[in-house]
Scaffold this motif. Structure first.
Motif, mmCIF file in Angstrom:
data_model
loop_
_atom_site.group_PDB
_atom_site.id
_atom_site.type_symbol
_atom_site.label_atom_id
_atom_site.label_comp_id
_atom_site.label_asym_id
_atom_site.label_seq_id
_atom_site.Cartn_x
_atom_site.Cartn_y
_atom_site.Cartn_z
ATOM 1 N N ALA A 109 21.739 33.393 11.944
ATOM 2 C CA ALA A 109 20.641 33.773 12.829
ATOM 3 C C ALA A 109 20.485 35.281 12.929
ATOM 4 O O ALA A 109 19.405 35.780 13.249
ATOM 5 C CB ALA A 109 20.866 33.173 14.220
ATOM 6 N N PHE A 110 21.549 36.025 12.643
ATOM 7 C CA PHE A 110 21.520 37.490 12.702
ATOM 8 C C PHE A 110 21.318 38.124 11.331
ATOM 9 O O PHE A 110 21.289 39.352 11.222
ATOM 10 C CB PHE A 110 22.834 38.018 13.292
ATOM 11 N N ASN A 111 21.260 37.294 10.267
ATOM 12 C CA ASN A 111 21.175 37.801 8.886
ATOM 13 C C ASN A 111 22.389 38.653 8.524
ATOM 14 O O ASN A 111 22.277 39.639 7.784
ATOM 15 C CB ASN A 111 19.889 38.602 8.672
ATOM 16 N N LEU A 112 23.553 38.266 9.034
ATOM 17 C CA LEU A 112 24.788 39.009 8.772
ATOM 18 C C LEU A 112 25.840 38.147 8.080
ATOM 19 O O LEU A 112 27.019 38.474 8.091
ATOM 20 C CB LEU A 112 25.362 39.545 10.098
ATOM 21 N N GLU A 113 25.403 37.044 7.470
ATOM 22 C CA GLU A 113 26.369 36.145 6.839
ATOM 23 C C GLU A 113 26.982 36.735 5.580
ATOM 24 O O GLU A 113 27.959 36.194 5.047
ATOM 25 C CB GLU A 113 25.709 34.805 6.518
ATOM 26 N N ALA A 114 26.465 37.863 5.100
ATOM 27 C CA ALA A 114 27.021 38.473 3.887
ATOM 28 C C ALA A 114 28.465 38.908 4.073
ATOM 29 O O ALA A 114 29.212 39.034 3.090
ATOM 30 C CB ALA A 114 26.172 39.674 3.467
ATOM 31 N N VAL A 115 28.881 39.128 5.314
ATOM 32 C CA VAL A 115 30.257 39.544 5.555
ATOM 33 C C VAL A 115 31.246 38.462 5.134
ATOM 34 O O VAL A 115 32.404 38.756 4.798
ATOM 35 C CB VAL A 115 30.435 39.907 7.049
ATOM 36 N N LEU A 116 30.801 37.209 5.112
ATOM 37 C CA LEU A 116 31.694 36.105 4.743
ATOM 38 C C LEU A 116 31.742 35.868 3.236
ATOM 39 O O LEU A 116 32.461 34.985 2.780
ATOM 40 C CB LEU A 116 31.245 34.821 5.449
ATOM 41 N N ARG A 117 31.000 36.642 2.473
ATOM 42 C CA ARG A 117 31.019 36.482 1.015
ATOM 43 C C ARG A 117 32.056 37.368 0.338
ATOM 44 O O ARG A 117 32.189 37.342 -0.880
ATOM 45 C CB ARG A 117 29.636 36.794 0.433
ATOM 46 N N ILE A 118 32.775 38.155 1.106
ATOM 47 C CA ILE A 118 33.733 39.107 0.536
ATOM 48 C C ILE A 118 35.128 38.485 0.617
ATOM 49 O O ILE A 118 35.771 38.496 1.675
ATOM 50 C CB ILE A 118 33.669 40.440 1.291
ATOM 51 N N GLY A 119 35.574 37.913 -0.490
ATOM 52 C CA GLY A 119 36.856 37.216 -0.505
ATOM 53 C C GLY A 119 38.044 38.066 -0.108
ATOM 54 O O GLY A 119 38.873 37.643 0.696
ATOM 55 N N PRO A 120 38.187 39.294 -0.659
ATOM 56 C CA PRO A 120 39.351 40.109 -0.300
ATOM 57 C C PRO A 120 39.417 40.499 1.177
ATOM 58 O O PRO A 120 40.463 40.946 1.649
ATOM 59 C CB PRO A 120 39.185 41.359 -1.188
ATOM 60 N N ALA A 121 38.302 40.344 1.908
ATOM 61 C CA ALA A 121 38.323 40.694 3.327
ATOM 62 C C ALA A 121 39.019 39.641 4.166
ATOM 63 O O ALA A 121 39.381 39.904 5.317
ATOM 64 C CB ALA A 121 36.893 40.901 3.840
ATOM 65 N N PHE A 122 39.226 38.439 3.623
ATOM 66 C CA PHE A 122 39.898 37.379 4.368
ATOM 67 C C PHE A 122 41.392 37.701 4.459
ATOM 68 O O PHE A 122 42.044 37.972 3.443
ATOM 69 C CB PHE A 122 39.694 36.029 3.688
ATOM 70 N N ARG A 123 41.915 37.659 5.659
ATOM 71 C CA ARG A 123 43.324 37.983 5.871
ATOM 72 C C ARG A 123 43.853 37.164 7.044
ATOM 73 O O ARG A 123 43.164 36.979 8.045
ATOM 74 C CB ARG A 123 43.483 39.482 6.163
ATOM 75 N N ARG A 124 45.076 36.690 6.894
ATOM 76 C CA ARG A 124 45.663 35.896 7.978
ATOM 77 C C ARG A 124 45.973 36.800 9.164
ATOM 78 O O ARG A 124 46.392 37.955 8.990
ATOM 79 C CB ARG A 124 46.929 35.195 7.492
ATOM 80 N N LEU A 125 45.767 36.270 10.347
ATOM 81 C CA LEU A 125 45.936 37.062 11.560
ATOM 82 C C LEU A 125 47.377 37.538 11.709
ATOM 83 O O LEU A 125 47.629 38.676 12.106
ATOM 84 C CB LEU A 125 45.520 36.222 12.772
ATOM 85 N N HIS A 126 48.336 36.686 11.378
ATOM 86 C CA HIS A 126 49.753 37.056 11.425
ATOM 87 C C HIS A 126 50.368 36.696 10.071
ATOM 88 O O HIS A 126 50.518 35.512 9.750
ATOM 89 C CB HIS A 126 50.493 36.298 12.539
ATOM 90 N N SER A 127 50.718 37.698 9.286
ATOM 91 C CA SER A 127 51.326 37.429 7.992
ATOM 92 C C SER A 127 52.827 37.205 8.164
ATOM 93 O O SER A 127 53.403 37.500 9.209
ATOM 94 C CB SER A 127 51.070 38.591 7.037
#
Length: 1118
Positions: free
Chosen positions: A416-434
């Motif tokens: 709805a905000f046209n900001l879904e592109a942030v979820l297309r960046i695979g390396p940005a995914f990181r576990r909250l507690h490694s």
């Protein structure tokens, strides 16, 4: 000045009083017929909103106006005529003007604006339903399509709020709200839109910007001239999406460079405000607890998205009844928004409710959880990533089930905000507690004041405030993550310490590392900048700032990166020893990244980009043919206007005639002398002066319309070309992101190096992973107090060892003596060491802790129906469940929330379990001397200490034969620490009594009476204590609570009575102890050698039993 009759006012002029005081109608006026309701008016003035409504065809209906009642009926005091004044009264009035009424000015203002003298505020109850205008029909349709959104609708040169939105905006922004036909309405000027949008969003509202999708020029050239302007939702903003949106609507609050909101490098900008996370939470319905779990445990999936920086954090975990794990994750992310998949269990809803109450500005929204259960989440995520990068799709498919559901909900929300592109960046995914990071509980974060001070709730006074000397926003965000997630991987800790130590020593050696701090200053928020370019919400000037900063990084850092033979070989930087520094410097100063930035900069005109001129932005005319075509059309329209000048010159016989432009009046005007009478009648007069008149001939007006239409097409083509140009940036996002992350790491390491340069900081030493657990600190100081206080902090030693020494230390001593400060100090030093910082001590040796647990303070949680004691024991239960032999546990005054004998028993049993079963390192503060008996029961595993003090007058006298007067002329040196330091003991008046040399003796030193001592407090039977804040071996015999009562300024009579009661209770207790000892002495010797449950002799057990009975009696008396 001559006195007499006041001068007469010329006819036709009205006094201010005639506006302020409504005159009574005459008989002729009363008999006159009333005007129609639509024509009635209370005054000469009308607001610009009314004028705009009358001029705008969208706000009018085609049907003739129906008669309706006034919004505001006339006041009662003007309904009847006043009696005519007598002649004497008229003469008196003429000589002396009437005194104004106190509320006259306020009534005048209300009448001028609202049309009624007595009504101060309008509300929706005054609205009479009417036929909707075309604009109002659009408003109704927009509200139906966007429920729950506060809409700011563009109408002409203003943005207007309608209905309930207007009342909310008026309340939050102090706007004037008034009724207009069928709606309450409030308006804001176009140039101030960003101010009010940001204010409404910060207040927790979801704000939508509705813009006109067609201009007046395009509409005039089309077939829908008589229809309303088309409008649609152009932008949507919430707290978590505010910084990722277009600056056109919300403005730019950053200061251009450095950390926004504070001075660069000060560390006071507030790292929490540098991130705005949207957290989506999904709870598994009726999940069976895992093996070893408890009733009430639940499983959660969490996805936290920071749309402005590109960070995507996720986690799936089991949590207990207290929901401590969920609370810890909320404390770390500090979300601006919560997206909750309903339904939730009662404990989870209770926690989120109390958290939302504490964070009053946080916005929450609920979505149905059933939408993405049973395979729905997998289908939605696959459809989203199916056309994208295969690696990103694989990353999403490997997420746990509940995280996948949360990701699907977050994806729906961000579309709805046209900001879904942030979820297309695979390396940005990181576990909250490694697995290589320590997971701190919410108690540890708050009670150790890791991220914010418990006193003020702000960052100042916390550990993060002490360590934060970053100069860039991305460095501040990374440092906050480091502090909240200390490392528990020894090689990584060592690498970070090597880098910090080399940076700290670089100041004396010179080189590139010595000037790193200065090189980092002035760099804008590149992390947000490159993400806004991916979202295509950045302006050309912002694009220019970000790309110029990236292109200048090699020159800024001034490092020489050596060439490598293969991509797998780590880069090397000359003059740098630390491998971690070499890696980050090589990545940040990458020539490849700088070349990419320069290539993109070469495509735009820098001057046009700085002015945000999209029409002249691109240098290459062939790159975007639509822009070139529209630009030619604009040029042709301008040439057509110029071609009209020769015939006009000939017609007017003015050879030098040129077009005239006047600001706020118009362009392309023909200016002629005012005395000319041969102007054609079809020429439109625009404006005039005393000497000239300015016109638009018909042919010029037609050419102007063609030029305006071509200009609109050119601007639309330029915006489309800008969006297409930014889409090319997405392919370069990952290398740019790597350089920015390396820059953030350098800033964070430099911040820790600045702390390391403080006086008295030392590098901690870590034992091998197979070594015994230990925490040995020599002359450690509380890091935050050491930075805040003007006076030096008293250093103290800490010695905890696993198998070769005491595993636990029991600390006793007087109230306010520094016990809690000492155990916090030890925990903070250990935490700083695993963050990678040097620590305030002479030396520190420790093993890598897997966790730090705390149980301190006393606070209830009424919102969740939990008493203080229940909270205390619940936290203790979580510690006993999760702590291991590699953990550090600090406990402060466990068991004080219940009766004395229960509290002693719980504290004793808990500490024994930690020592014998958990086998963790423990610092245990207590006011129960009986707990210290574990030192005898577990020799070599427990040590006892107390915070030393000086007792300035005699302690409570022996009341065995009744109360005795207090000896006020004596000074007793009690329980001095083993040190050769000197201390000056003073009276209440501040005059020194005697300077004592403190040795390893506990003998008393007596001084003579001090002259002039007549303080009333000295007559109380309460000892006065001077705190030394020095740890000494042994057990304190008293806590001196009455001394604190006197410091808190309780009434002297209350303190005196408490002193007498305490003496009486102590005498009774000692009598019970003596009676028990006499009974035990009469028993057989063999029985006396039996061991009590705590490992002491039978005589000792009898004494402790008597103490328990005495404690029970004390509890009953209380």
């Amino acid at each position: 000045m001559k006195k007499g009759k006041p001068p007469q006012r010329p006819s036709g002029q009205r006094s201010i009083a005639s506006f302020m005081f409504k005159q009574a109608p005459t008989a002729k006026e009363q008999s006159a017929p009333a005007a129609p309701a639509d024509q009635q008016t209370d005054g000469k003035f009308a607001t610009d909103e009314v004028a705009a409504t009358a001029a705008n065809p969208e706000t009018q209906t085609k049907a003739p106006p129906a008669k309706r009642a006034r919004f505001f009926p006339p006041p009662a005091d003007t309904a009847t005529a006043a009696p005519a004044p007598s002649a004497s009264q008229s003469q008196s009035v003429a000589k002396q003007p009437p005194a104004p009424k106190p509320d006259a000015h306020q009534r005048f203002q209300n009448k001028l604006v609202l049309g009624h003298g007595n009504r101060k505020h309008a509300d929706s109850s005054t609205i009479v339903p009417q036929k909707h205008t075309p604009l109002e029909l659009q408003v109704v349709d927009l509200k139906k399509r966007h429920p729950g959104v506060l809409l700011a609708i563009e109408v002409g040169y203003k943005f207007r709020f309608f209905g309930e939105d207007a009342e909310i905006a008026a309340k939050e922004c102090n706007l004037f709200v008034y009724p207009d036909r069928n709606f309450m309405t409030a308006s804001i000027p176009l140039p101030r839109l960003h101010v009010y949008v940001r204010r409404l969003v910060e207040a927790g509202h979801k704000v939508g910007i509705v813009r006109q999708t067609e201009t007046a020029a395009i509409k005039a050239a089309g077939d829908n001239k008589n229809t309303p302007f088309q409008r649609r939702l152009a932008a949507l903003y919430t707290q978590s999406t505010l910084e990722a949106g277009s600056l056109e609507d919300v403005g730019d609050t950053s200061q251009g460079t450095g950390k926004a909101g504070g001075e660069a490098g000060s560390g006071h900008a507030g790292n929490e405000s540098l991130s705005r996370f949207m957290v989506c939470l999904v709870e598994a319905p009726d999940a069976a607890p895992p093996p070893g779990g408890k009733q009430g445990d639940s499983e959660f999936g969490v996805v936290a998205v920071e749309t402005s920086t590109g960070a995507v954090l996720w986690d799936q975990f089991w949590d207990g009844m207290l929901r401590a794990g969920l609370e810890a994750r909320l404390m770390y992310t500090a979300p601006s928004e919560l997206l909750i998949a309903q339904p939730l269990s009662r404990p989870s809803a209770s926690l989120l409710g109390s958290y939302s109450t504490a964070s009053r500005r946080m916005r929450s929204e609920s979505v149905p959880a059933d939408k993405y259960r049973n395979g729905g989440a997998l289908a939605a995520v696959t459809a989203f990533y199916g056309k994208g990068d295969q690696k990103t799709l694989d990353t999403a498919m490997n997420l746990p089930p509940l995280v996948l559901q949360a990701l699907a909900h977050a994806l729906d929300y961000l579309k709805a905000f046209n900001l879904e592109a942030v979820l297309r960046i695979g390396p940005a995914f990181r576990r909250l507690h490694s697995e290589h990071e320590m997971s701190l509980s919410p108690n540890t974060l708050s009670q150790l004041e890791v991220l914010r001070s418990s006193e003020s709730g702000e960052e100042r006074g916390s550990l993060l405030w002490l360590l934060d000397h970053t100069v860039t926003p991305m460095g501040g965000r990374l440092l906050r993550h480091w502090v909240a997630h200390p490392l528990r991987h020894a090689p990584t800790i060592t690498a970070r310490l090597d880098a910090v130590q080399e940076l700290a020593a670089a100041g004396s050696t010179g080189g590139a590392l010595a000037s790193l701090g200065e090189a980092l200053k002035g760099i804008p928020d590149l992390e947000r900048g490159i993400m806004r370019l991916v979202h295509r919400t950045a302006s050309p000037s912002e694009f220019l700032t970000v790309l110029q900063a990236l292109a200048s990084l090699p020159m800024r850092l001034r490092v020489e990166v050596e060439e490598v033979s293969s991509a797998e070989e780590p880069a090397s930087v000359k003059g740098v020893d630390s491998a971690l520094l070499q890696e980050h410097l090589a990545s940040a100063a990458s020539q490849e990244v700088a070349e990419h930035a320069r290539d993109m900069l070469s495509a735009v005109d820098e001057e046009a980009a700085h002015e945000n001129d999209m029409v002249q932005l691109f240098r290459s005319e062939g790159r975007f043919p639509d822009v070139t075509r529209c630009r030619l059309e604009v040029d042709a329209s301008k040439d057509a206007l110029q071609a009209l000048l020769p015939p006009l010159r000939k017609q007017l016989r003015m050879p030098r005639l040129e077009y005239v432009s006047v600001q706020n009046q118009g362009d392309w005007m023909i200016e002629v002398p005012a005395d000319r009478r041969d102007i054609p009648p079809d020429w439109e007069k625009v404006c005039s002066t005393k000497k000239t008149n300015r016109f638009h001939p018909p042919q010029v007006s037609a050419a102007m319309e063609a030029l305006a239409l071509a200009t609109e097409h050119l601007q639309a083509a330029a915006k489309a070309a800008w969006a297409a140009f930014l889409s090319e940036f997405a392919s370069l996002y990952l290398p740019f992101r790597s350089a920015v992350q390396a820059l953030a790491a350098l800033d964070a390491l430099h911040s820790l190096a600045m702390v390391a340069q403080s006086h008295g900081y030392v590098r901690p030493e870590f034992v091998p992973s197979n070594g015994e657990p230990q925490l040995v600190i020599k002359a450690g100081r509380h890091p935050v107090l050491d930075a805040i206080l003007d006076e030096p902090v008293v250093p103290n030693d800490t010695c905890l060892r696993g198998s070769q020494g005491p595993r636990a230390a029991i600390i006793t001593g007087p109230n306010m003596g520094g016990k809690s400060c000492f155990i916090r100090q030890a925990a903070l030093i250990a935490l700083m060491a695993q963050v990678g910082s040097l620590v305030p001590a002479e030396s520190a040796r420790m093993h890598v802790l897997d966790a730090i647990f705390t149980r301190m303070g006393a606070a209830d949680n009424l919102a969740r129906g939990r008493s203080t004691f229940l909270e205390e024991l619940s936290e203790t239960s979580a510690i006993l469940e999760k702590a291991t032999d590699r953990s550090l546990v600090i406990v402060d005054e466990l068991g004080r929330g219940t009766a004395t004998h229960d509290g002693v028993a719980i504290a004793h049993a808990t500490l024994q379990h930690l020592i014998t079963s958990t086998r963790c390192l423990t610092l245990f503060v207590t006011h129960y001397p009986k707990v210290a008996s574990l030192q005898e029961a577990l020799p070599g595993m427990v040590s006892t200490f107390f915070m030393s003090y000086i007792q300035e007058d005699e302690s409570l006298p022996d009341h065995s034969s009744g109360p005795q007067p207090m000896q006020t002329d004596q000074l007793q040196n009690r329980m001095l620490p083993r040190t050769d330091a000197a201390v000056t003991v003073t009276q209440a008046t501040g005059s020194p009594i005697r300077k004592l040399a403190m040795h390893t003796t506990a003998s008393s030193a007596v001084a003579g009476p001090s002259p002039g001592s007549s303080n009333k407090e000295e007559q109380l039977h309460v000892p006065k204590i001077a705190f030394l804040y020095k740890l000494a071996e042994g057990v304190a015999d008293r806590s001196f609570g009455l001394n604190v009562a006197r410091m808190a300024q309780l009434p002297a009579s209350v303190v005196e009575r408490a002193s007498q009661q305490a003496a009486s209770f102590e005498a009774s207790t000692m009598e019970l102890v003596r009676a028990a000892e006499r009974r035990q002495a009469s028993q057989a010797p063999a029985t006396q050698q039996q061991l009590c449950p705590f490992g002491a002799s039978k005589g000792r057990c009898a004494k402790t039993t008597a103490l328990s009975l005495a404690a029970q009696r004390l509890s009953e008396l209380h």
